[in-house]
Design an enzyme around this catalytic site. Structure first.
Site, short mmCIF file in Angstrom:
data_model
loop_
_atom_site.label_atom_id
_atom_site.label_comp_id
_atom_site.label_asym_id
_atom_site.label_seq_id
_atom_site.Cartn_x
_atom_site.Cartn_y
_atom_site.Cartn_z
N ALA A 1 20.52 22.48 23.37
CA ALA A 1 19.55 23.02 22.42
C ALA A 1 18.21 22.30 22.54
O ALA A 1 17.29 22.52 21.75
CB ALA A 1 20.09 22.90 21.00
N SER B 1 22.40 14.48 25.77
CA SER B 1 22.87 13.62 26.87
C SER B 1 22.36 12.19 26.71
O SER B 1 23.10 11.23 26.95
CB SER B 1 22.46 14.19 28.23
N ASP C 1 13.69 10.36 26.28
CA ASP C 1 14.85 10.65 25.43
C ASP C 1 15.67 9.39 25.14
O ASP C 1 16.09 9.14 24.01
CB ASP C 1 15.72 11.72 26.08
C1 GLA Z 1 13.38 16.60 29.19
C2 GLA Z 1 13.45 15.23 29.86
C3 GLA Z 1 12.42 14.28 29.26
C4 GLA Z 1 11.03 14.92 29.30
C5 GLA Z 1 11.07 16.31 28.67
C6 GLA Z 1 9.75 17.04 28.79
O1 GLA Z 1 13.78 16.50 27.86
O2 GLA Z 1 14.74 14.67 29.69
O3 GLA Z 1 12.43 13.07 29.94
O4 GLA Z 1 10.56 14.97 30.61
O5 GLA Z 1 12.06 17.12 29.27
O6 GLA Z 1 8.74 16.39 28.08
#
Ligand code: GLA
Length: 379
Positions: A123, A128, A168
């Site tokens: 989503a 992860s 993330d």
């Molecule tokens: C995904 C990747 C992040 C980032 C975003 C875009 O979520 O895991 O590291 O690059 O895309 O901002």
């Protein structure tokens, strides 16, 4: 929330876990596709979390990982130094390999892990990273949050092979309640900024696992190619995000399409994110919201990572008078965020009506609060 993982551990392995930790999902307020280009991001950790409960495996089973999750129930059993399973357990194996490389944390004995989560997969909420960070924190609770983020990032990037940036894992490890995190991905400078505004999360229901992975890898390659070409103009350029914003005309002359559009997005999104962080710091929500709309437009037109569903949500939010709205995370489906005023009760139903008209189904809308990053849980 830690209970389901602890109970699952007990049921599956017949003994209580030795430790547990949890880590949150995230939404990114602004700064999209800037992290792997050395630019800034501004995410918040959200309330939904993943918990990892861990304990030692059977004696004589050195190097064996047994992993189970409430979502899939079957026990994955692998020699984590030698093989990487398909699917979610690969993240846990990647974490073990990284911790082992950090001078034998944990000892290379047998490990059992049970996972439970209330984060939806695919989503765009970074389930992860929450999984990898929770596992790292449970297995090595004494590591500093930045080390935990590094372990989880390398697990996903180097072992699982997703070419993600550091956003993330960083927010899952460093998140703070009622704060957004301005994180500069080249210098690794981190600034906590108070965030108490009302934020809606609209799930378009379009899962983005495959397309987002492919899109992300493709865009990364394009950005690397752009840097290579721009080095002719500016030999010391290392990160695309470091190209000076006032040199955009020069950048446009140096690159053809589609590299030009991708690079203009990254350079302008970098400036926009730093400005947005300042506005947030000053409590100027209205101007901050305008930048969210601009960011979405740039993602849609230049980076081409939106989807019709996301565009429908953002357009409906704008018509209803929301302060700002944009896709969040990689894009190509997933979720959008909508910034609304304290007493705004109109925007959510207006988005719902527009979405139903266009797609004949509802898009779940919830309110998100900036929540805490990873921490250990009592077992
Ligand atoms: C995904 C990747 C992040 C980032 C975003 C875009 O979520 O895991 O590291 O690059 O895309 O901002």
């Amino acid at each position: 929330m830690p209970r389901p993982a602890i109970d699952l551990f007990h049921e599956t392995f017949g003994s209580p876990p030795r430790a547990a930790a949890s880590a949150p999902g995230r939404v990114n307020l602004i700064g999209e596709h800037t992290d792997y280009n050395g630019g800034p991001v501004l995410p918040i950790a959200i309330a939904q979390r993943t918990t990892a409960a861990i304990g030692p495996g059977a004696a004589g089973e050195s190097g064996v990982l047994e992993a189970v999750s409430t979502r899939y129930r079957n026990v994955v059993r692998i020699k984590w130094q030698e093989e990487l399973p398909k699917g979610w357990a690969a993240y846990v194996a990647g974490v073990l390999r990284e911790l082992w490389a950090l001078e034998g944390v944990p000892p290379d004995g047998a490990v059992r892990v049970a996972i439970a989560s209330d984060l939806p997969v695919g989503a765009g909420l970074s389930s992860s990273a929450a999984l990898a960070v929770a596992a790292a924190k449970a297995l090595a609770p004494s590591l500093k949050p930045r080390q935990i983020a590094g372990v989880a990032f390398r697990a996903e990037h180097d072992h699982v092979g997703v070419r993600c940036g550091v956003m993330d894992q960083t927010i899952a490890a460093l998140g703070k309640r009622d704060h957004a995190l301005l994180f500069e991905c080249a210098s690794l400078a981190a600034t906590q900024i108070p965030f108490g505004a009302r934020l809606l999360l609209v799930d378009t229901g379009k899962r983005h696992d495959l397309s987002a992975g492919k899109g992300l890898n493709e865009r990364r390659a394009e950005c690397e190619e752009a840097v290579k070409r721009l080095k002719v103009e500016l030999p010391e350029l290392r990160w695309l995000a470091s190209w000076p914003a006032e040199w955009l005309p020069r950048l446009k002359r140096a690159l053809g399409e589609p590299l030009r559009s991708r690079a203009v997005h990254v350079v302008s999104e970098t400036a926009r994110t730093r400005f947005a962080a300042q506005l947030l710091q000053q409590g100027k929500l209205k101007q901050f919201g305008k930048l969210l709309y601009e960011s979405h437009e740039s993602c849609r037109r230049l980076y081409e990572c939106s989807s019709p569903e996301l565009d429908t949500v953002v357009a409906a939010a704008k018509r209803a008078g929301a302060l700002g709205a944009r896709l969040t995370g990689a894009g190509w489906g997933g979720a959008a965020i909508v910034l609304v005023g304290k007493n705004d009760n109109e925007t959510a139903p207006a988005i719902q009506r527009a979405f139903e008209r266009a797609y004949g189904r509802t898009a779940p809308i919830s309110e998100v609060q900036a929540s805490a990053g990873a921490h250990t849980e009592r077992v």
